[in-house]
Design a protein around this motif. Structure first.
Motif: not given
Length: 205
Positions: A11-33
């Motif tokens: 369920a957590e994997r599915a929820a994160l996949i859904e969130d990632l699908a909505g990201l813009e390219d710039a958000q993918w390149h942001r520094p993570s924690l």
């Protein structure tokens, strides 16, 4: 019990996949924690995590000279796609998997929740995680050595009190906050320290 944990993990994997699908390219390149890793890197790490097997983990650790962080870096690079779309495709394919390294099964919840926050917070996203998942992850992290990202050595010197759940762990000066914030703090995410109160917070720094 294993089926129940895997249901939470999937369920957590599915929820994160859904969130990632909505990201813009710039958000993918942001520094993570995760120090030195972008959001894209953490997503690739989660692909690697989903493919990790008991034998594969041990063999990889030996090849890495028992350098746990080095092994994580190599496996992340292996599964990182040339584009965020490719990495997301790989994560979707890996989502239903049940493979795991030689670790307690609840470690899969630690991976999904903590790394989920590593991605969501920099991307400006939030998630209301299931209580059972957060509790199981937090309990495990307090039993896991610091060498593997946990806080076992601290638990004789600090008491963790969840303000949103009926949960208290450890013995010592108290650190209070939501169970999620406590989980992040004992997992080495300093950003969560500002969300905690009490004299025990100093021990987490």
């Amino acid at each position: 019990m294993a089926d129940a944990v895997w249901t939470l993990v999937h369920a957590e994997r599915a929820a994160l996949i859904e969130d990632l699908a909505g990201l813009e390219d710039a958000q993918w390149h942001r520094p993570s924690l995760c120090d030195g890793w972008t959001v894209h890197d953490v997503a690739a790490h989660l692909v690697a995590v989903a493919h990790t097997t008991r034998l594969g983990f041990v063999a990889g650790l030996i090849r890495a000279g028992f350098d746990f962080d080095g092994q994580n870096e190599r496996t992340m690079q292996r599964w990182r796609g040339d584009t965020p779309a490719e990495t997301l495709r790989r994560l979707r394919q890996a989502g239903p998997r049940r493979s795991t390294p030689p670790a307690p099964l609840d470690s899969r919840l630690v991976e999904e929740i903590v790394h989920g926050e590593d991605i969501r917070r920099p991307a400006g996203l939030t998630r209301n995680y299931p209580e059972e998942a957060v509790i199981r992850a937090l309990r495990l992290q307090t039993r896991t050595s610091g060498a593997f990202g946990g806080a076992k050595e601290l638990m004789s010197r600090i008491q963790l009190t969840a303000t949103d759940l009926d949960l208290t762990l450890g013995d010592g000066p108290e650190a209070r906050g939501t169970a999620l914030s406590l989980l992040l703090a004992v997992s080495g995410r300093s950003v969560a320290l500002d969300e905690l109160e009490g004299p025990g917070v100093a021990a987490l720094t």
